[in-house]
Enzyme design. Structure first.
Site, PDB file in Angstrom:
ATOM      1  N   HIS A   1       0.836  -1.213   0.000  1.00 21.13           N
ATOM      2  CA  HIS A   1       0.000   0.000   0.000  1.00 21.13           C
ATOM      3  C   HIS A   1       0.872   1.265   0.000  1.00 21.13           C
ATOM      4  O   HIS A   1       0.744   2.131  -0.876  1.00 21.13           O
ATOM      5  CB  HIS A   1      -0.911  -0.024   1.242  1.00 21.13           C
ATOM      6  CG  HIS A   1      -1.825   1.145   1.362  1.00 21.13           C
ATOM      7  ND1 HIS A   1      -3.135   1.116   0.950  1.00 21.13           N
ATOM      8  CD2 HIS A   1      -1.626   2.395   1.847  1.00 21.13           C
ATOM      9  CE1 HIS A   1      -3.709   2.292   1.172  1.00 21.13           C
ATOM     10  NE2 HIS A   1      -2.810   3.094   1.727  1.00 21.13           N
ATOM     11  N   GLU A   2       1.784   1.339   0.955  1.00 17.89           N
ATOM     12  CA  GLU A   2       2.641   2.527   1.032  1.00 17.89           C
ATOM     13  C   GLU A   2       3.566   2.605  -0.179  1.00 17.89           C
ATOM     14  O   GLU A   2       3.904   3.688  -0.654  1.00 17.89           O
ATOM     15  CB  GLU A   2       3.448   2.537   2.333  1.00 17.89           C
ATOM     16  CG  GLU A   2       2.616   2.517   3.618  1.00 17.89           C
ATOM     17  CD  GLU A   2       1.571   3.624   3.700  1.00 17.89           C
ATOM     18  OE1 GLU A   2       1.754   4.670   3.043  1.00 17.89           O
ATOM     19  OE2 GLU A   2       0.548   3.430   4.399  1.00 17.89           O
TER      20      GLU A   2
ATOM     21  N   HIS B   1       1.818   4.504  -2.849  1.00 14.40           N
ATOM     22  CA  HIS B   1       1.973   5.951  -2.632  1.00 14.40           C
ATOM     23  C   HIS B   1       3.366   6.405  -3.088  1.00 14.40           C
ATOM     24  O   HIS B   1       3.525   7.455  -3.718  1.00 14.40           O
ATOM     25  CB  HIS B   1       1.840   6.275  -1.139  1.00 14.40           C
ATOM     26  CG  HIS B   1       0.435   6.293  -0.620  1.00 14.40           C
ATOM     27  ND1 HIS B   1      -0.543   7.081  -1.171  1.00 14.40           N
ATOM     28  CD2 HIS B   1      -0.155   5.633   0.417  1.00 14.40           C
ATOM     29  CE1 HIS B   1      -1.695   6.905  -0.488  1.00 14.40           C
ATOM     30  NE2 HIS B   1      -1.472   6.025   0.477  1.00 14.40           N
TER      31      HIS B   1
ATOM     32  N   GLU C   1      -4.522   7.918  -2.924  1.00 16.60           N
ATOM     33  CA  GLU C   1      -5.073   6.669  -2.403  1.00 16.60           C
ATOM     34  C   GLU C   1      -5.379   5.686  -3.534  1.00 16.60           C
ATOM     35  O   GLU C   1      -5.328   4.476  -3.343  1.00 16.60           O
ATOM     36  CB  GLU C   1      -6.323   6.980  -1.575  1.00 16.60           C
ATOM     37  CG  GLU C   1      -6.690   5.943  -0.552  1.00 16.60           C
ATOM     38  CD  GLU C   1      -5.706   5.761   0.599  1.00 16.60           C
ATOM     39  OE1 GLU C   1      -4.820   6.623   0.794  1.00 16.60           O
ATOM     40  OE2 GLU C   1      -5.808   4.732   1.292  1.00 16.60           O
TER      41      GLU C   1
END
Lengths: 504, 504
Positions: A267-268, A271, A297
């Site tokens: 997830h990170e 980003h 997001e």
């Protein structure tokens, strides 16, 4: 002074602000990855000085002069597009900061800090009434701010605009309405499905170092550039871009649930890919950042869910996971593992929710915030309203407010209008994937080959490179050929959960 | 304006400068402990902005106004001592920065950066002539700066004063003369000694993680406060104080020579203890720092040599070392280990020198620098002068300039007057130890018990707490009751090496 000279001075001025921001970002990262406890108090002083300086620069007479000189229609075509967009952003920031009377702003900052610590205590003691007066004051002050800032259509639009420029209540009512209408019955169907994922293997002991090494390999596969980044441990994971050449990922490890680190890192990492691939031309300007919370997001959720929770991805990486683990997956077929990591069931806590039910948690918060700012809901009624909506949409009711209306930190900091970004990101992601499939029809095969480069490149071309040069809906329109459309997410969820729960 | 108001404004102003400095320190630490390579270029911009801001604040008209108002004799007794000392420091900084014409300073900064990269290449190619013109220019510009700044007695005094306020050529000639006279014959005696330390065990494989864990235990024993610090890896180890609550140690690991990490960590730990124990009253002022390079070095050398290379210390810690090592010390008695880590022999490279010969490396550099600034030595003759002095004092001659006059980075950055601090620190340390023994006569026994707390407390009482409130020689005088005296170091070295090499 010739306009080009003014332009250059303005760009130098803005570059200075960006330098302070980079220092602040480093301080933020450091405080959350191992800065010694006893240095925190003094560090706050430093943060205070640097933040005040940035605030001062963004609201100074000098800034006003630049904005005045550079936003005249007749000079705009003599400026670079980069300058024009930078002026727009600075103007927005200037207006936001200048329109609130200084005394009120000061009062608000103090309120925020009191509200945050009170919320923490109230949550611990499960005492909504303790937090209530603070929340009431936060809502009423934000309402007044909206009056100062002005609004179009709906007061809540002005708050939305802070996180997701261009998104309005009208749009959200439509897409969130669609989403809710389609997801609620699917959630019910799944609750009654005969298939029940076997999830025991997920909770077996998985040593931290091994999780880290596996996570590093996955980041590498995603195309995360380690010469422009690093992975560290923290309590509340985040990714942070100091500049495109220095974008750091943080994660946390739970030795009894490897998913925290693995999906968290993916997830990170999503980003981080965004920030690493913003065009270098934008460095030194406020444009060198993700265009909105929601588009940011979309990148993290795309990688976490559409890549990381995809069967093809695990066909490639399951053996690697087995190597790093302690044997718990040896007798679990990849298809069963896939089912396990895609278990969906209604729950109370947003941040622990699965892909399917997550949007419902957001929709509830959106409806409540909108109600608060349109005088349709009062703060005192929040626990009741909260529980009723959870019952209606998710079929579960918290047995206390700590697990209910008090669960999130956002409101205690006065962040109203932020929640929708999470669900918007999800919709953007699904919509972007739909468009990507036209260029990369063999998406699943790429995953199965571990060849994620074309995916990253597609995003860089259509999303990353632009930074804030394009607004969220421009990005979406240009990349997908249409406006916001919840249908893509609905289709994705139906297809996926039909498969996982063998509903057909 | 009442003087107390001016005082408060000045202190706020200075606090702001300190905040920028803290941010710069964090940036420095980060760049040397794992900041991603590709972010370095942009980071330089940020460093530039913050440094310029500090420079601007230290030389502004506003600063001039404060200094003017607060340095009048008739107001001084209305100010706190802390303010008076802060004004003195700021005045010194102001004068140093303002007296050089801006154009010349700019030229000098460019020269520094060219000289550093040229030096690097010249050292690699063993080509002194390549570096020579840069060094000539650096010397001549520094001479001119000394004229701008003014000097008393000897031009070189002004350079010394930057690193070691109060120390003069007169003092150094005397103490370095004493030292040289006593050490040179001892070095010769040792070269002819029959005892030859067996050092094989030092070079056996010692895993990095184990070195780290052992180093952490030793730091703990020293009284390093981990709630106000952390240990990280780097290429050129250093300790850095962001504030007394955040003082970081860095080290490097050589798996074929554990001494690099262990003695390096103890050394940097000594620096760190100093910074952790500066009085909290000084936070937010430039007084919150070590008083000089030399006093700082006295702390690191004290711990490295007087503690870390002491037999009693190893009687306590040798078993622990054995536990972390891979068996190489199992058949080595602690006394033999002690002899091994105290081997002394003349060598060419300063940073690899042992305790005994190290001061000679410094004295050579001091004599050369003094000669350069008093027009007694010319840059073109440096290789010859260098080699002659090495022959005379150490009995060794480098076979190339890379191992000779080109070995140190200092001159390439224009740091003249810095070297003496290293040897001064060593003399301060010996002198402080002599005074400490009066209060802690059972010093060796404390080491053998692993009870280093009284040692740290003694230093905090006599050295650490004062920060820059006292000048180096005041610290020395107040703590030891005498001025600088080389005899204590000489006695220490004679006693130690007589023991190690059984000379008597």
């Amino acid at each position: 002074m010739a306009i080009q000279q003014t332009e250059q001075k303005f760009l130098d001025y803005v570059k200075k602000m960006e330098a302070y921001n980079e220092a602040l970002s480093l301080i933020f990262w450091d405080l959350r990855t191992g800065a010694p406890k006893q240095g925190v108090e003094q560090r706050s002083e430093t943060i205070g000085v640097l933040s005040s300086e940035v605030f001062h620069l963004s609201t100074s007479d000098e800034m006003a002069g630049f904005l005045q000189a550079l936003s005249q229609d007749e000079v705009k075509n003599e400026l670079s597009e980069r300058t024009v967009k930078t002026v727009e952003l600075c103007q927005k920031e200037y207006d936001r900061n200048k329109k609130i009377p200084a005394e009120e702003y000061k009062e608000y900052v103090i309120l925020q800090s009191q509200a945050e610590s009170t919320w923490e205590e109230a949550k611990e003691k499960d005492d909504f009434d303790m937090f209530r007066p603070y929340l009431e004051k936060l809502v009423s002050m934000n309402k007044r701010f909206v009056e100062y800032w002005g609004y179009e259509g709906n007061k809540y639009n002005t708050l939305l605009d802070m996180y997701e420029p261009g998104i309005t209540v009208e749009t959200l009512d439509e897409v969130f309405g669609n989403l809710r209408e389609k997801i609620v019955p699917l959630v019910k169907q799944i609750a009654e499905a005969k298939v029940k994922p076997q999830t025991d293997c997920l909770y077996e002991h998985f040593p931290k170092e091994a999780q880290r090494d596996f996570s590093l390999e996955i980041l590498e596969q995603m195309g995360y550039n380690f010469k422009a980044g690093r992975l560290d441990e923290t309590v509340h994971p985040f990714a942070i871009g100091l500049s495109p050449g220095d974008v750091r990922v943080t994660t946390k490890y739970d030795e009894n649930d490897f998913r925290t680190a693995v999906f968290g890192t993916i997830h990170e990492g999503g980003h981080a890919l965004y920030e690493q691939n913003i065009s270098k031309d934008l460095i030194g300007t406020p444009l060198c950042d993700g265009t909105s919370m929601g588009i940011h997001e979309s990148q993290s959720l795309f990688y976490e869910n559409f890549v990381g929770r995809n069967l093809s991805f695990w066909k490639k990486n399951y053996d690697l996971l087995k190597q790093y683990s302690s044997g718990q997956f040896d007798d679990v077929a990849v298809e069963d593992f896939y089912t396990a990591i895609n278990e969906a069931k209604p729950s109370l806590i947003r941040i622990e929710a699965d892909e399917l039910t997550y949007p419902l948690h957001i929709i509830i918060r959106y409806e409540i915030e909108k109600g608060l700012f349109n005088d349709e809901i009062e703060v005192k009624d929040l626990p009741e309203v909260w529980n009723a909506k959870y019952k209606e949409y998710l079929g579960v009711v918290p047995d206390n407010n700590a697990k209910g209306v008090l669960q999130d930190v956002h409101w205690s900091g006065g962040s109203f209008g932020y929640f929708p970004s999470y669900a918007l990101g999800y919709m953007y992601a699904a919509q972007l994937k739909n468009a990507m499939l036209k260029d990369l029809p063999h998406f699943d095969q790429l995953l199965e080959e571990g060849n994620l480069t074309p995916i990253k490149e597609w995003f860089t071309e259509h999303v990353h490179q632009f930074g804030k040069m394009k607004k969220p809906l421009e990005i979406l329109q240009d990349a997908t050929g249409e406006g916001l459309n919840a249908q893509h997410l609905v289709e994705y969820l139906y297809e996926k959960y039909n498969k996982v729960y063998q509903l057909n």
